[in-house]
Write a protein that holds these residues in place. Structure first.
Motif, PDB file in Angstrom:
ATOM      1  N   GLY A 103       0.890  -1.208  -0.073  1.00 33.76           N
ATOM      2  CA  GLY A 103       0.097   0.009   0.040  1.00 33.76           C
ATOM      3  C   GLY A 103       0.615   1.213   0.108  1.00 33.76           C
ATOM      4  N   GLU A 106      -3.862   5.838   1.378  1.00 36.25           N
ATOM      5  CA  GLU A 106      -5.255   5.233   1.597  1.00 36.25           C
ATOM      6  C   GLU A 106      -6.371   6.348   1.386  1.00 36.25           C
ATOM      7  N   LEU A 161       0.998   9.714  -4.090  1.00 39.35           N
ATOM      8  CA  LEU A 161       0.452   8.873  -5.172  1.00 39.35           C
ATOM      9  C   LEU A 161       1.507   8.915  -6.379  1.00 39.35           C
ATOM     10  N   ALA A 170       2.203   5.109  -6.884  1.00 40.32           N
ATOM     11  CA  ALA A 170       1.246   4.498  -6.927  1.00 40.32           C
ATOM     12  C   ALA A 170       0.194   4.124  -8.099  1.00 40.32           C
ATOM     13  N   ASP A 171      -0.568   3.163  -7.846  1.00 43.09           N
ATOM     14  CA  ASP A 171      -1.331   2.508  -9.292  1.00 43.09           C
ATOM     15  C   ASP A 171      -2.495   3.419  -9.339  1.00 43.09           C
ATOM     16  N   ALA A 175      -6.747   3.026  -9.142  1.00 45.93           N
ATOM     17  CA  ALA A 175      -7.538   3.909  -8.206  1.00 45.93           C
ATOM     18  C   ALA A 175      -8.563   4.253  -8.979  1.00 45.93           C
ATOM     19  N   VAL A 203      -4.304   2.092  -2.120  1.00 44.85           N
ATOM     20  CA  VAL A 203      -4.047   2.442  -3.401  1.00 44.85           C
ATOM     21  C   VAL A 203      -2.414   1.626  -3.174  1.00 44.85           C
ATOM     22  N   CYS A 204      -2.335   0.561  -4.042  1.00 39.79           N
ATOM     23  CA  CYS A 204      -0.896  -0.092  -4.157  1.00 39.79           C
ATOM     24  C   CYS A 204       0.275   0.509  -5.105  1.00 39.79           C
ATOM     25  N   ALA A 210      -5.648  -1.326  -6.561  1.00 41.14           N
ATOM     26  CA  ALA A 210      -6.349  -0.584  -5.545  1.00 41.14           C
ATOM     27  C   ALA A 210      -7.476  -1.399  -5.005  1.00 41.14           C
ATOM     28  N   TRP A 211      -7.595  -1.392  -3.514  1.00 40.97           N
ATOM     29  CA  TRP A 211      -8.502  -2.425  -3.152  1.00 40.97           C
ATOM     30  C   TRP A 211      -9.363  -1.850  -1.923  1.00 40.97           C
TER      31      TRP A 211
END
Length: 225
Positions: A103, A106, A161, A170-171, A175, A203-204, A210-211
């Motif tokens: 991650g 968030e 991000l 970040a991805d 997201a 967001v990984c 992103a989960w």
């Protein structure tokens, strides 16, 4: 850690996290694998099937971190069993979920129904920092991918991000996909959904997705989402 505006009442009902996530999964949204458990033994069996590390949560609790109703990064059966015994008295059951790894940041993705404007989406810095930072933007639905990206770029969080000070990027595309999908789910069920809070949407790193790590769904009179 969801952040609802208030407890459901009257004709409103809030399914527990396991049920809410089941509905999101059926809509094709990115939710980590998880299973409901009635006791410590079931929690251990589920955690071994899902693969460590896992998160363990008490179901039926709105603000989990405030009452200690969540345990993260449990790495073996013994710690899951101990956590399960601690959490069982706090809620209506247990939910075991595979931990989201890598991650970067968030987000909170929230929806409420405005009497005049219809569904309204709020995007902001998520996790436990929601109320501290108050970093958010509001969008009317429907919102395009460009609208969502522009909203994200307007957050104080956005440099994180993009790989702030050498951190992994970040991805962002994932997201935007997730937020767009969540918005579509709300619009498709506009007659039933009174409120939906996703907090956090983790967001990984690039390529890792992103989960939806926690979700609070509040339904109105037509509850057939």
């Amino acid at each position: 850690e969801t952040s609802a505006s208030g407890a459901p009442g009257g004709d409103h009902v809030a399914p527990d996290e396991a049920e809410a996530k089941s509905r999101l999964i059926k809509a094709g949204l990115p939710v980590p694998k998880g299973e409901r458990a009635a006791n410590a033994v079931e929690a251990v069996i589920s955690s071994m099937a899902l693969g460590f590390p896992v998160a363990l949560k008490a179901l039926g609790v709105t603000h989990k971190s405030e009452v200690g109703a969540v345990r993260l990064n449990l790495r073996d059966a013994e710690t899951v069993s101990t956590a399960a015994h601690d959490l069982l008295p706090l809620g209506t059951g247990l939910y075991v979920e595979r931990m989201v790894r890598d991650g970067v940041a968030e987000l909170i993705v929230g929806f409420t129904r405005d009497p005049m404007f219809g569904a309204v989406m709020t995007l902001g810095t998520g996790g436990v920092l929601v109320e501290l930072l108050r970093d958010s933007v509001t969008l009317m639905l429907p919102a395009t991918r460009d609208d969502i990206e522009a909203a994200l770029r307007g957050l104080k969080l956005f440099p994180l991000l993009e790989g702030y000070r050498g951190r992994p990027k970040a991805d962002v595309a994932a997201a935007i996909d997730a937020i767009s999908g969540i918005a579509a789910f709300v619009q498709q069920n506009a007659g039933e959904i009174e409120e939906l809070d996703i907090n956090p949407l983790i967001v990984c790193a690039e390529g890792k997705g992103a989960w939806i790590a926690d979700a609070l769904l509040v339904l109105g009179e037509n509850k057939n989402v």
